[in-house]
Design an enzyme around this catalytic site. Structure first.
Site, short mmCIF file in Angstrom:
data_model
loop_
_atom_site.label_atom_id
_atom_site.label_comp_id
_atom_site.label_asym_id
_atom_site.label_seq_id
_atom_site.Cartn_x
_atom_site.Cartn_y
_atom_site.Cartn_z
N ASP A 239 0.81 -1.22 0.00
CA ASP A 239 0.00 0.00 0.00
C ASP A 239 0.84 1.27 0.00
O ASP A 239 2.06 1.23 0.22
CB ASP A 239 -0.96 0.00 1.20
CG ASP A 239 -0.34 -0.58 2.47
OD1 ASP A 239 0.90 -0.55 2.59
OD2 ASP A 239 -1.09 -1.06 3.33
N ASN B 184 -7.66 -3.39 14.12
CA ASN B 184 -9.07 -3.63 13.76
C ASN B 184 -9.21 -4.79 12.76
O ASN B 184 -10.26 -4.97 12.15
CB ASN B 184 -9.71 -2.35 13.19
CG ASN B 184 -9.06 -1.89 11.88
OD1 ASN B 184 -8.15 -2.55 11.38
ND2 ASN B 184 -9.52 -0.78 11.34
N HIS C 90 -7.40 -5.16 9.98
CA HIS C 90 -7.09 -4.90 8.58
C HIS C 90 -5.80 -5.59 8.15
O HIS C 90 -4.92 -5.86 8.96
CB HIS C 90 -7.08 -3.39 8.26
CG HIS C 90 -5.92 -2.61 8.81
ND1 HIS C 90 -6.06 -1.37 9.37
CD2 HIS C 90 -4.58 -2.87 8.85
CE1 HIS C 90 -4.88 -0.90 9.73
NE2 HIS C 90 -3.98 -1.80 9.43
N GLU D 167 -9.77 -2.16 5.20
CA GLU D 167 -10.42 -1.91 6.47
C GLU D 167 -11.65 -2.83 6.62
O GLU D 167 -12.13 -3.39 5.63
CB GLU D 167 -10.86 -0.44 6.54
CG GLU D 167 -9.71 0.56 6.43
CD GLU D 167 -8.88 0.69 7.72
OE1 GLU D 167 -8.82 -0.27 8.51
OE2 GLU D 167 -8.31 1.77 7.92
C1 F6R Z 1 1.41 -1.73 6.15
C2 F6R Z 1 0.10 -2.35 6.18
C3 F6R Z 1 -0.70 -2.44 7.43
C4 F6R Z 1 0.12 -2.78 8.67
C5 F6R Z 1 -0.79 -2.79 9.91
C6 F6R Z 1 -0.01 -3.05 11.17
O1 F6R Z 1 1.95 -1.76 4.83
O2 F6R Z 1 -0.35 -2.77 5.17
O3 F6R Z 1 -1.72 -3.40 7.26
O4 F6R Z 1 0.71 -4.02 8.50
O5 F6R Z 1 -1.42 -1.55 10.03
O6 F6R Z 1 0.84 -1.96 11.39
P1 F6R Z 1 1.96 -1.97 12.52
O7 F6R Z 1 2.93 -3.02 12.13
O8 F6R Z 1 2.57 -0.59 12.46
O9 F6R Z 1 1.28 -2.26 13.79
#
Ligand code: F6R
Length: 245
Positions: A67, A136, A138, A143
């Site tokens: 992303d 959450n 994702h 989301e």
């Molecule tokens: C990042 C991504 C997100 C993260 C998720 C966890 O490229 O796609 O799905 O993997 O938000 O983020 P952290 O590791 O910062 O807790």
């Protein structure tokens, strides 16, 4: 799903890096799916060490990032482009034209989504997709409520995700409102998935992943349907009531 728990975040990072490095050695032309965020930074650190000390080469490796924020320039330290440069790419021998990240500054973000999907088709399938887990549920920026059949698309970030990511920005208002993300279907096309889960703030999401239903309300739950998922979780995500032997 194959679950491995490690005593610490450091151990998780080492375990993840040695798994990825082994996969690269087995297939030097591997296509990797990469994630940003706090969880994989320790793994990237270990991969850099491994590249320096053991000479694991990325010369023939192709990468696709999950992303990118919409409206954030590559030079902005908060862009995922800058993140990947800082935490991995500038330290290894990867060819920059083999690293793909959605262009969040595209004048036509919808067109950019279609182009990204085409690139995935051309260079893919992804052999090994690294994922982090959102509090959450994702994965990527998919989301809760995202269709399981989604391909790369534009997403409006939820307040909770913007709040969680505001730790990297000066103010909550600076956190972008939209992102481009690989869809759930694009992620599920990977041959193998390595999900990293670390930190007590992921406890609830981790429990829901293991014991909850498969539902679009909890995007990561779709991983239960993937034939080859490995989960690496550190001790801090384990409730004493749910320790997995
Ligand atoms: C990042 C991504 C997100 C993260 C998720 C966890 O490229 O796609 O799905 O993997 O938000 O983020 P952290 O590791 O910062 O807790």
């Amino acid at each position: 799903m194959d679950i491995i728990t490690t005593p610490s975040y450091e151990a998780l990072s080492k375990e993840a890096a040695s798994y990825v490095s082994r996969k690269i050695q087995e297939n030097p032309h591997i296509v990797l799916g990469l994630a940003t965020g706090s969880t994989p930074t320790g793994m990237y650190e270990q991969l850099i060490k491994d590249h320096i000390t053991s000479g694991t080469s990325y010369r023939h490796v192709t990468t696709f990032n999950l992303d990118e924020y919409v409206g954030v320039r590559k030079e902005n330290p908060n862009s995922y482009y800058a993140f990947m440069e800082k935490h991995l790419f500038q330290h290894i021998d990867i060819q920059h034209n083999s690293t793909f990240i959605p262009d969040g500054m595209s004048a036509d973000p919808q067109k950019e989504c279609n182009i990204y999907e085409q690139k995935l088709r051309k260079h893919g399938p992804i052999d090994l997709q690294i994922l982090g887990l959102g509090a959450n549920g994702h994965i990527g920026f998919n989301e809760p409520g995202t269709s399981f059949s989604s391909s790369t698309h534009i997403v409006e970030l939820t307040d909770s995700t913007r709040k969680a990511n505001s730790r990297f920005f000066k103010d909550l208002e600076d956190v972008p409102t939209h992102a481009i993300t690989m869809g759930i279907a694009s992620i599920m096309e990977a041959k193998e998935i390595l999900l990293l889960v670390a930190g007590a703030n992921k406890r609830q999401a981790y429990e829901q992943l293991l014991y909850g239903e498969i539902s679009e309300d909890f995007p990561a739950s779709i991983l239960k349907k993937h034939p080859c998922v490995k989960i690496l979780a550190d001790q801090s995500v384990l409730d004493t009531s749910s320790i997995i032997a």
